[in-house]
Design a protein around this motif. Structure first.
Motif, PDB file in Angstrom:
ATOM      1  N   ASP A  65       0.826  -1.210   0.000  1.00  0.00           N
ATOM      2  CA  ASP A  65       0.000   0.000   0.000  1.00  0.00           C
ATOM      3  C   ASP A  65       0.861   1.261   0.000  1.00  0.00           C
ATOM      4  OD1 ASP A  65      -2.212  -1.684   0.081  1.00  0.00           O
ATOM      5  OD2 ASP A  65      -2.610  -1.345   2.214  1.00  0.00           O
TER       6      ASP A  65
ATOM      7  N   ARG B  41       1.226   4.140  -2.979  1.00  0.00           N
ATOM      8  CA  ARG B  41       1.000   5.552  -2.663  1.00  0.00           C
ATOM      9  C   ARG B  41       2.211   6.401  -3.054  1.00  0.00           C
ATOM     10  NH1 ARG B  41      -0.132   8.087   3.233  1.00  0.00           N
ATOM     11  NH2 ARG B  41      -0.510  10.189   2.507  1.00  0.00           N
TER      12      ARG B  41
ATOM     13  N   MET C 277       2.723  13.443   4.261  1.00  0.00           N
ATOM     14  CA  MET C 277       2.858  12.087   3.722  1.00  0.00           C
ATOM     15  C   MET C 277       3.896  11.295   4.510  1.00  0.00           C
ATOM     16  SD  MET C 277       3.737  10.703  -0.079  1.00  0.00           S
ATOM     17  CE  MET C 277       2.081  10.847  -0.694  1.00  0.00           C
TER      18      MET C 277
END
Length: 181
Positions: free
Chosen positions: A71, A75, A143
Motif C-alpha cells: 500500500d 501511494r 505524507m
C-alpha cells in the motif's frame, strides 16, 4: 512553547488555504526515493519470510507487513508520478514456495526473520524522521508523517511478538557508576 494542536494546525492550515505548492527540494526527493527503495526491498523480505516460516503468528505478522508495504509503495509511486520524480528500480515479486522445501543451510530461523524485518522497520523510521525534519512542503511532511505512523503501528505489534518469543535483541543495560543495580 507550542502544543500539538497548534503544530497540527500550522501543518494543515496552508493545505486548506490553497498554499502555492513549490517543487520538492532535492532533500525531500532524496528521502522519498530512498524510502520507496527501502519499502520495496522490504516487500521482498516479507515474501522471503512468508516462503520460509511455518509459524502462524509470524505468517500473520508478515502478511500484514507485506500488505502495508504494498500500500505504501503504491501511494509513493503515485506521488512520484504526480511530482515527476523518476522511479527507482524494484525487485520482482518472489513466487510462493513451500517453507518445508527450503534446505536448512539457507533457511532463516523465525528469530532471524523477525530481526531482519525489525531492522528494516528501524531503518525506515529513522529515514522518515530525517525526511520530516528537512521537509519544507507541508503535503510532503504530511505524507512522511502518515507513512511513519503506519510503520510505527506495525513495528509495535512486531516488537510485542518478538518480546513474547524472546527474540528481541536488547543492548546491555547501563548502570551509572555508583548507582544501585
Amino acid at each position: 512553547m507550542t502544543n500539538i494542536f497548534e503544530s497540527l494546525k500550522d501543518l494543515f492550515a496552508p493545505m486548506a488555504d490553497g498554499e502555492r505548492k513549490n517543487p520538492l527540494h532535492i532533500g525531500e526527493v532524496n528521502h522519498f526515493w530512498l524510502l520507496l527503495t527501502l519499502v520495496e526491498e522490504g516487500i521482498m523480505i516479507f515474501e522471503l519470510g512468508l516462503n520460509t516460516t511455518t509459524d502462524d503468528q509470524l505468517i500473520h505478522a508478515f502478511t500484514n507487513g507485506h500488505q502495508s508495504a504494498k500500500d505504501v509503495s503504491e501511494r509513493l509511486r503515485a506521488f512520484f508520478v504526480n511530482e515527476g520524480i523518476p522511479l527507482p528500480p524494484s525487485s520482482q515479486d518472489k513466487p510462493k514456495s513451500d517453507p518445508n522445501a527450503v534446505p536448512l543451510g539457507v533457511k532463516y530461523t523465525d528469530e532471524e526473520l523477525a530481526n531482519l524485518v525489525s531492522a528494516k522497520v528501524a531503518a525506515e523510521i529513522t529515514l522518515i524522521g530525517q525526511g520530516i525534519a528537512l521537509c519544507v512542503r507541508n503535503d510532503a511532511c504530511k505524507m512522511f508523517f502518515e507513512i511513519q505512523f503506519e510503520i510505527f503501528k506495525y513495528g509495535s505489534s512486531l516488537k510485542k511478538l518478538m518480546r513474547e518469543r524472546g527474540w528481541l535483541k536488547v543492548p546491555p543495560y547501563y548502570y551509572p557508576p555508583g548507582s544501585p543495580n
